[in-house]
Design an enzyme around this catalytic site. Structure first.
Site, short mmCIF file in Angstrom:
data_model
loop_
_atom_site.label_atom_id
_atom_site.label_comp_id
_atom_site.label_asym_id
_atom_site.label_seq_id
_atom_site.Cartn_x
_atom_site.Cartn_y
_atom_site.Cartn_z
N GLY A 65 -2.23 -12.39 1.91
CA GLY A 65 -1.94 -10.99 2.15
C GLY A 65 -2.80 -10.73 3.19
CB ALA A 67 -7.29 -8.50 1.23
CB THR A 95 0.67 -8.14 3.19
OG1 THR A 95 -0.84 -7.85 2.60
CG2 THR A 95 0.18 -7.79 4.76
CD GLN A 99 10.53 -0.55 3.69
OE1 GLN A 99 10.49 0.56 3.60
NE2 GLN A 99 11.38 -1.43 3.33
N GLY A 101 2.93 1.46 6.80
CA GLY A 101 1.81 1.18 7.88
C GLY A 101 0.50 1.17 7.24
NE ARG A 350 3.39 5.96 -1.73
CZ ARG A 350 3.14 4.81 -1.12
NH1 ARG A 350 2.60 3.88 -1.94
NH2 ARG A 350 3.43 4.51 -0.07
CD GLU A 504 -1.18 -4.18 -5.73
OE1 GLU A 504 -0.43 -3.60 -6.44
OE2 GLU A 504 -0.50 -5.07 -4.68
CG LEU A 521 -0.98 -2.66 4.56
CD1 LEU A 521 -0.13 -2.53 5.62
CD2 LEU A 521 -0.95 -4.02 3.90
#
Length: 685
Positions: A65, A67, A95, A99, A101, A350, A504, A521
């Protein structure tokens, strides 16, 4: 390749034969495995299926990903790098599916301080403020560097003919007070992966190893430092039905875990199938400490529509980006009433939006058992934002629009989008310091690496004696340990020599109790680089000490049963083990969703603890029944990783006696400004 100088001696024990072969062929880095060792009459017969010399590895990166790829590129000019991917590089992690950013304070009205404020607010101030400041300060430069690497981010000119081609189009997402999300339409992760992979594949020092699943870290004989990693290698054909993996070992003084999250501990997740908590399980087996494991983020708006007729479910929920709400879409229930009624409405963090949706679905089903187990996203305001008052949704979110149309949903004709929460992100993980070094309960230092050559031991003792005689003592290694949230009692933990983590699977202190949208990200970028800088320093120390890591790894035991007789029916055994492991996985997912999901109760968490313990006993029985074959069945290894991760989540949730961020227990009233921290003890054995 030069001809090897060793000769086979049938009187040697198998281990001595393997060591002679590998020490000659593989020197300081190797990849070998003995498939079976068995006796036929009086002759020793050995079948070797992967004994070959590998280029010397200085660094191993597990995961492809943002990282992992960032880390690989940052260390590649300082030595050989092996990058391991459980599937295909770039497509097996989360990754590529991102969607929205990557956020950075680039707008004239924005600043790193404002970004930090929003991050702390979303994380309920459980974040480490030092880490938050570092990430928000370093982020803008690294995001601009991504563009220089070739990432084609959306520019303002895509929506405004009078705008400059140089200016990024910045979105607003939940929890952000400013537009600061840099994106590539609605496929940002895929574009970042493409740009990074292109550079990785062209670098002469980096080798990609697809379909290599990490199963155990290799340590020096005295377990004082990391010396590599063991994997299961599968056929190159990703559609292969082969169940058994081939054991492969990579020797390296520096290992970076960038394995992503653990969405597969729940039945509905936006994560890919390979998100099984590998990094946390690998590190904790070596004594690493974890933090924030109770904070599991459920994305509020995963698509709740079935796939097209005839298409099998993939097990990964399709994500409807938060940027859709940022562009003006609203959440409504089955009656058309607003779902989010708080001050920030649909753009609240969230955790709040997910609980609002959970409550709305609960109300719907209490009114009528036949009511849908989802709510709806009304995107007509987005559709009307296009040229001449239509077409805005497809213009801004082409990937999402295409998937919706595939499933019979057309926003342009007024259709509502059915959505429901799905496990999306793990805010916790293995604790790292500000340099991405994994923290353990004991100090594992490179200067203590077990040496197998007496001359090196004598040199080391001579140097130590010389320093003592002159009154000079080596300065202690700098240790940066954050003490955020419930990990404060781990403040004395120190870095495990040679082990790093980014992304993560780590707990850096950035996210706190809830991750701010699009900070994931960014964290991968910042800590992929920081861990790389620390790994380069570690490699320099190893070289200065004269440590032969290849020899250390050769002395380490394998986690596979090589010294057993071949099993005539091993394929049948493997299939039986795989089926049993998949059944346990399904039961674990149901248990976690029922008792450790969006809304929790103390009684439910205690039931989850009991269930996890019972499933652990089942897994031990499955492994015992499969013998040595079981160690090479990926489904069992992944199930064991999921079990280890679930145990950490339940244990952490039981010990947080408050509601904070993503952890919500109805038995605790409201959010508290001061956390009641309980010293962690093992609730689940």
């Amino acid at each position: 390749m030069a001809k090897s100088s060793w000769k086979f001696n049938k009187k040697w024990p198998v281990t001595q034969w393997a060591r002679a072969a590998c020490s000659t062929w593989c020197a300081t880095s190797y990849s070998y495995a003995i498939h079976h060792v068995f006796t036929r009459s009086s002759a020793l017969v050995i079948i070797v299926f992967a004994l070959q010399q590998q280029p010397q590895q200085n660094f191993v990166v597990v995961g492809t990903g943002i990282a992992g790829l960032t880390h690989a590129l940052r260390v590649a000019n300082f030595g050989k790098v092996a990058v391991l991917s459980k599937g295909t590089a770039g497509s097996d992690g989360s990754t590529a599916y991102a969607q929205g950013g990557v956020c950075a304070a680039l707008a004239p009205t924005d600043s790193p301080q404002k970004h930090a404020h929003d991050t702390l607010l979303a994380g309920s101030h459980v974040n480490d403020p030092v880490v938050v400041d570092v990430v928000c300060q370093e982020g803008p430069e690294l995001v601009l560097e991504l563009a220089e690497f070739g990432a084609q981010f959306t520019r303002m000119s895509a929506y405004d003919d009078n705008a400059s081609d140089e200016q990024f189009h910045l979105c607003t997402e939940g929890g952000h007070s400013q537009p600061r999300v840099v994106h590539a339409q609605d496929a940002t992760g895929a574009e970042i992966s493409r740009a990074l992979l292109e550079r990785v594949k062209s670098h002469p020092n980096i080798t990609l190893h697809d379909r290599h699943a990490a199963v155990a870290l290799v340590t020096s004989p005295d377990r004082s430092a990391v010396a590599g990693i063991d994997c299961l290698a599968f056929d190159d054909d990703e559609h292969s039905t082969t169940t058994l993996g081939k054991p492969v070992r990579f020797a390296a003084p520096c290992v970076c875990l960038a394995t992503g999250g653990c969405g597969q501990i729940y039945p509905i997740t936006t994560n890919p199938a390979g998100s099984t908590g590998d990094g946390v399980a690998l590190a904790t087996a070596l004594g690493a400490v974890t933090d924030g494991m109770e904070f599991v983020q459920f994305h509020p708006t995963a698509l709740a529509a079935p796939p097209p007729p005839g298409e099998k479910p993939t097990g990964r929920a399709f994500l409807v980006s938060e940027a859709v709400r940022g562009a003006g879409a609203k959440l409504v229930d089955a009656n058309g009433d607003a779902v989010c009624r708080g001050g920030m409405g649909d753009l609240a963090p969230r955790d709040q939006v997910a609980r609002d949706i959970y409550a709305a679905i609960t109300r719907q089903m209490s009114d009528s058992p036949a009511a849908p187990q989802h709510v709806f996203l009304d995107a007509q305001a987005v559709e009307a934002s296009g040229p001449k008052g239509k077409g805005g949704f497809a213009l801004k979110f082409p990937t999402i629009d295409a998937e919706l149309r595939r499933r019979g949903i057309d926003v342009s004709r007024g259709d509502l989008i059915p959505v429901a929460p799905a496990c999306h992100y793990q805010c916790g993980g293995v604790c790292t310091d500000l340099d991405g070094r994994v923290l353990g309960t004991t100090s594992l230092r490179v200067t203590n690496m077990g040496r197998t050559r007496k001359s090196k031991q004598r040199r080391s003792r001579s140097r130590s004696a010389g320093r003592r005689a002159s009154g000079e003592e080596r300065a202690p290694e700098r240790v940066l340990v954050h003490a955020h949230g419930p990990s404060s009692h781990h403040r004395h933990a120190q870095p495990i020599a040679g082990l790093f983590a980014a992304g993560e699977c780590s707990s850096t202190g950035l996210h706190g109790a809830n991750r701010l949208a699009s900070n994931s990200l960014l964290e991968g970028l910042v800590f992929g680089k920081r861990a790389a800088d620390a790994a380069k320093l570690h490699l320099k120390m190893v070289r200065a000490e004269g440590v032969d890591v290849g020899e250390l790894a050769l002395d380490a035991p394998w986690p596979f049963g090589f010294d057993v007789e071949a099993c005539p029916g091993e394929v049948d055994v493997a299939k039986a083990v795989e089926e049993s492991a998949m059944q346990v996985t399904a039961e674990l997912q149901a248990l976690m969703m029922s008792h450790c999901g969006i809304v929790r109760t103390t009684r439910g968490l205690l039931r989850a603890a009991e269930g996890v313990q019972e499933l652990g006993i089942r897994l031990s029985e499955i492994r015992a029944s499969g013998g040595a074959v079981a160690s090479r069945v990926l489904a069992l290894v992944e199930c064991e990783f999921l079990h280890a991760y679930a145990r950490e989540v339940v244990n952490a949730a039981l010990h947080r006696r408050e509601n904070r961020g993503l952890h919500y227990n109805v038995d605790h009233c409201g959010d508290q400004t001061e956390g009641l921290e309980v010293a962690r003890s093992e609730v689940v054995s």
